[in-house]
Scaffold this active site. Sequence first.
Site, PDB file in Angstrom:
ATOM      1  N   PRO A  47      -2.820 -16.026 -35.979  1.00  0.00           N
ATOM      2  CG  PRO A  47      -4.232 -17.756 -35.283  1.00  0.00           C
ATOM      3  CD  PRO A  47      -3.578 -17.175 -36.507  1.00  0.00           C
ATOM      4  CB  CYS A  48       1.534 -14.981 -33.150  1.00  0.00           C
ATOM      5  SG  CYS A  48       1.276 -13.206 -33.178  1.00  0.00           S
ATOM      6  CG  HIS A  49      -3.953 -13.716 -30.494  1.00  0.00           C
ATOM      7  ND1 HIS A  49      -4.038 -13.475 -31.854  1.00  0.00           N
ATOM      8  CD2 HIS A  49      -5.139 -14.277 -30.131  1.00  0.00           C
ATOM      9  CE1 HIS A  49      -5.245 -13.866 -32.287  1.00  0.00           C
ATOM     10  NE2 HIS A  49      -5.918 -14.363 -31.258  1.00  0.00           N
TER      11      HIS A  49
END
Lengths: 171, 215
Positions: free
Chosen positions: B181-183
């Site tokens: 989850p780089c978001h």
Amino acid sequence: MTERAGLGIQPFEVIVQRHGPTVLRVCRAIVGVDDADDAWSETFLAALRGYPELDRDANVEAWLVTIAHRRCVDLIRARVRRAVPMDEIADRPAPLQNGPLGDLDLLRAVAGLPERQRQAVAYHHLVGLPHDEVARVIGGTSAAARKAASDGVRALRARLGATGTSRGETR
Amino acid sequence: MNDALDDDLMDALRIPSADAEADAASAARLAALHTRLERAAAAEGLDEVAYREIDSPYGSLLLAATPAGLVRVAFAREDHDRVLASLAEKLSPRILRSPARTDGAAHQLDEYFAGRRRSFELPLDLRLTAGFRRAVVEHLPRIPFGSTESYAEVALATGSPKAVRAVGTACATNPLPIVVPCHRVVRADGTIGQYLGGTEAKTALLAFEGARPRD
């Protein structure tokens, strides 16, 4: 005919999508409709095996035809061992029908030609390989490949013309 | 025998019948042959990269996996064909559209989009990332669903507090967006920051997870 040379090797899936239909037509013309699925499957599995080593500037279509040619030769030999004559396979299941020339009818007619004519017609006319490429696949000279293709077309024309099934006559 | 017949014969040899029924039959036959190829390739271990595309609320997603695990998730705006061409260069050209290997990933992503899953339990193949970027990618799954961290916080957590900009690069080159989850990494000033899938997708993902805005 070279496959986007210089842009690096394509994912194998691109090769299957781009050439799968042509290879199926070739297989149907060479070994007949019944055995074509096996020939196609063995061709693409062998191609997948060798794909990483393929020269990036290679003519992919000619390479696939060479593999399909060998697979088809093997299948025909295996069939001979099972003692089913080629003529019988090629003529099965039905003679050419009246009406517009169906693709399968045409491929069956090609499959009914003598071996070298069948190969020369399929690789030159179905795939579009030049005669010298065809000669490289089936052996012999470019002139011999050209003659086999033209003899094959003449025989097809006689056969298709004789049964009254051609697009020309139904127009 | 005439020339018209000859031309017709040539055309017929070169071009498959335009008959729609025959076309549909050929397409069905080729689809069946493709499935057979997928199985045979898998049996011989020749499907070094197997992929599929799935629909998502953020557009079509490419899922690609090696035998070791999910190796790449790509948004449509990255251009799936380009991504596959790059995988052919970096991993192996033995790439097949073959959905079986990514069944698990597709299923868990569906659950996530439906709000029934908050984290992923999937074998991941992280070979497309290395060094500091890989350390960042390995840290990201520890940011829980619905939370965010700043680039500086991620830099601190990975033991390189000064590498804030490098964290940004690591997130921008994350090979497994959504699943990793780089978001959930945003700017310290509360602005959203760049995202592979576009800032709209990042905003939508954070809103979907109910992440509170930073201020």
